[in-house]
Design a protein around this motif. Structure first.
Motif, PDB file in Angstrom:
ATOM      1  N   VAL A   1       0.860  -1.193   0.000  1.00 18.79           N
ATOM      2  CA  VAL A   1       0.000   0.000   0.000  1.00 18.79           C
ATOM      3  C   VAL A   1       0.890   1.235   0.000  1.00 18.79           C
ATOM      4  O   VAL A   1       2.077   1.166   0.323  1.00 18.79           O
ATOM      5  N   THR A   2       0.240   2.377  -0.384  1.00 22.01           N
ATOM      6  CA  THR A   2       0.981   3.652  -0.359  1.00 22.01           C
ATOM      7  C   THR A   2       0.654   4.469   0.865  1.00 22.01           C
ATOM      8  O   THR A   2       1.233   5.529   1.081  1.00 22.01           O
ATOM      9  N   CYS A   3      -0.314   3.988   1.648  1.00 23.20           N
ATOM     10  CA  CYS A   3      -0.624   4.649   2.913  1.00 23.20           C
ATOM     11  C   CYS A   3      -1.199   3.610   3.859  1.00 23.20           C
ATOM     12  O   CYS A   3      -1.731   2.579   3.434  1.00 23.20           O
TER      13      CYS A   3
ATOM     14  N   GLY B   1      -0.094  -2.381   5.386  1.00 21.21           N
ATOM     15  CA  GLY B   1      -0.137  -3.331   4.297  1.00 21.21           C
ATOM     16  C   GLY B   1       0.779  -4.508   4.562  1.00 21.21           C
ATOM     17  O   GLY B   1       1.094  -4.829   5.709  1.00 21.21           O
ATOM     18  N   LEU B   2       1.228  -5.142   3.500  1.00 25.70           N
ATOM     19  CA  LEU B   2       2.122  -6.290   3.602  1.00 25.70           C
ATOM     20  C   LEU B   2       3.338  -6.080   2.719  1.00 25.70           C
ATOM     21  O   LEU B   2       3.269  -5.345   1.721  1.00 25.70           O
TER      22      LEU B   2
ATOM     23  N   GLU C   1       5.559 -10.036   6.043  1.00 18.89           N
ATOM     24  CA  GLU C   1       5.313  -9.362   7.306  1.00 18.89           C
ATOM     25  C   GLU C   1       4.503  -8.103   7.045  1.00 18.89           C
ATOM     26  O   GLU C   1       4.457  -7.592   5.911  1.00 18.89           O
ATOM     27  N   GLU C   2       3.876  -7.605   8.094  1.00 16.94           N
ATOM     28  CA  GLU C   2       3.100  -6.385   7.955  1.00 16.94           C
ATOM     29  C   GLU C   2       4.030  -5.192   7.842  1.00 16.94           C
ATOM     30  O   GLU C   2       5.158  -5.202   8.350  1.00 16.94           O
TER      31      GLU C   2
ATOM     32  N   GLN D   1      -1.848  -9.389  -5.395  1.00 19.33           N
ATOM     33  CA  GLN D   1      -1.594 -10.634  -4.689  1.00 19.33           C
ATOM     34  C   GLN D   1      -1.929 -10.513  -3.210  1.00 19.33           C
ATOM     35  O   GLN D   1      -2.427 -11.452  -2.587  1.00 19.33           O
ATOM     36  N   ALA D   2      -1.647  -9.356  -2.619  1.00 20.55           N
ATOM     37  CA  ALA D   2      -1.955  -9.145  -1.202  1.00 20.55           C
ATOM     38  C   ALA D   2      -3.449  -9.208  -0.970  1.00 20.55           C
ATOM     39  O   ALA D   2      -3.932  -9.777   0.021  1.00 20.55           O
TER      40      ALA D   2
END
Length: 509
Positions: free
Chosen positions: A434-436, A439-440, A468-469, A494-495
């Motif tokens: 993610v950009t904010c 995410g993973l 990992e997160e 994929q996430a």
């Protein structure tokens, strides 16, 4: 207590004999030797002669070393302490010796305990005082005289690195190496190296946050320990340890010989330890007596062999101990004729083995090597080796080993699979999906063998995790699925798929 004797010398007790030099220079014969300057621990004795003319150009006094193995303490320290009952600057002092004066090692210089007062209490130390702490050289009439390890004045014979006087260094081996401390979970110390009993000239340097300490174990199994917490000298199993604790490193020196097996350990992480020492070769080949003759009459032969002998325990051990040292070369068997008397007709022939040109000699025979004890990381293969011979009918049968000792016995052990075991190698983490917000992120973890190839064989329980997160510290103002397409990294789809699965797998599809 054993009394000191004058060893290694031939004593002169009268003036009846005069040498060629005495007659040529008109010297009288040497007189008897004086009493030793020390009762024990090493001293000097002198003899005088009288000049019978006015042309005597050589000395009228000669010295020898009178020594014994009994240690009676520090001779220089005893001379300093003898001045404790004399006032200096109006008060009494406890005097300690000053060693290794480069300008005048044979002057008695002492320092007052607890103060900076340093005095020369006598222009000359007593005869027999060592010039320097690490040397056998001794002071005679205020002059430093060379003394060899054979305790002869003027001798240049020195000990080799093994501690053998006049030796060639063949009775020990140089061991050097380095170690990086890596404390496993739950462990508070690492073993750096085990230095065997009787080793000499030990030197270790530690660089890093660790701390050195030493454990000892005697041949009888008695254990000891020495914690090195500040610079100075320590005693462990009748062995002096010289320890220096500096700002960036620790240095340990042990002249030796070690009075026990010493285990050097470190407490703390991430340090480099370098070490060097001379290790005695404690397992030596020893030639045996001749084995029984091959025949009882009529002429035969007999051989010697060599057995591996443990110098510490005084026992014979298996040959592999001696093969461990490359410096050890096994003596070749000796062969001699025996029982050459003709066999009596009434008794018949009593030959045990009538070897001749048409009958082969006994020989070593080996079984195939076993499978290696480990698949990697270094293992051992074994095999059996026996002595066999052919009987008169040509059948191969087992026989006594001594009959084959004319030839080297084949090894029964050999190393195998010495290459490193496969290990997990984790690559770099991917960007966050993610950009904010949260995410993973993912990474590839491969099992790499000793050739650098991706292979199997790694321990699955030790595999590093592959996802990992991650948290991007940018506030999210829109729902994740309304983000611009160009803001979504390749791992995003994929996430999302992984999050929707009821059973989450570790690796992305």
């Amino acid at each position: 207590q054993q009394c000191c004797g004058r060893q290694h010398f031939q004593w002169i007790s009268s003036r009846t004999a005069r040498s060629e030099e005495d007659r040529d220079t008109l010297w009288d014969a040497w007189g008897s030797w004086s009493e030793c300057s020390r009762t024990c621990g090493g001293g000097a004795s002198y003899s005088l002669r009288r000049c019978l003319s006015s042309n005597c150009n050589t000395s009228n006094v000669t010295f020898i070393v009178c020594d014994c193995p009994v240690d009676s303490g520090d001779f220089r320290a005893q001379q300093c302490s003898a001045h404790a009952d004399v006032r200096y600057q109006g008060q009494f002092h406890e005097w300690l010796p000053v060693y290794n004066d480069p300008d005048n090692p044979c002057a008695l210089k002492c320092k007052a305990k607890g103060s900076g007062l340093l005095m020369e209490l006598a222009p000359k130390v007593l005869d027999g005082t060592r010039c320097y702490t690490e040397s056998l050289d001794m002071c005679i009439s205020g002059m430093c005289q060379i003394v060899g390890c054979d305790h002869e004045l003027g001798s240049a014979v020195k000990e080799d690195n093994c501690g053998v006087c006049g030796g060639d260094g063949s009775s020990c081996r140089l061991v050097r190496g380095h170690y990086k401390s890596q404390h496993a979970s739950g462990k508070t110390e690492d073993t750096v190296v085990v230095i065997p009993f009787k080793s000499r000239h030990v030197r270790l340097i530690l660089k890093g946050p660790d701390h050195l300490y030493v454990e000892s174990k005697t041949l009888q199994g008695v254990k000891g320990q020495c914690i090195l917490d500040q610079s100075g000298q320590y005693q462990l199993e009748n062995t002096t340890l010289d320890y220096q604790k500096l700002s960036d490193k620790e240095v340990l020196r042990i002249p030796g010989p070690l009075g026990a097996d010493f285990t050097i350990q470190v407490s703390g992480p991430d340090s480099i330890i370098q070490y060097i020492f001379y290790q005695p070769i404690v397992h030596r080949w020893r030639e045996t007596d001749f084995f029984p003759c091959s025949v009882t009459c009529g002429g035969g032969y007999q051989l010697t062999s060599a057995e591996c002998f443990d110098l510490r325990s005084g026992r014979v051990v298996v040959d592999q101990y001696c093969h461990y040292y490359p410096e050890n070369s096994k003596p070749k068997p000796k062969l001699q004729e025996c029982n050459m008397e003709p066999c009596l007709a009434s008794d018949g022939y009593k030959q045990i083995m009538p070897y001749d040109l048409y009958h082969p000699l006994p020989q070593w025979e080996s079984s195939p090597w076993t499978a290696c004890s480990t698949s990697c990381g270094g293992g051992i293969q074994t095999r059996s080796v026996s002595c066999v011979e052919e009987d008169m009918q040509g059948t191969v049968i087992a026989t006594d080993e001594w009959k084959c000792l004319y030839a080297p016995k084949m090894a029964i052990l050999q190393p195998c699979n010495a290459f490193d075991c496969p290990t997990w190698m984790a690559q770099e983490w991917s960007p966050c999906t993610v950009t904010c917000g949260q995410g993973l992120r993912y990474r590839v973890v491969l099992c790499i063998d000793h050739r650098g190839l991706h292979a199997g064989g790694c321990n699955p329980t030790a595999k590093p995790h592959i996802k990992e997160e991650c948290l991007v510290t940018v506030p999210c103002y829109k729902a994740i699925d309304t983000l611009p397409v160009e803001a979504k990294p390749p791992w995003h789809k994929q996430a999302i798929a992984l999050d929707e699965e009821t059973v989450v797998t570790e690796e992305p599809e």
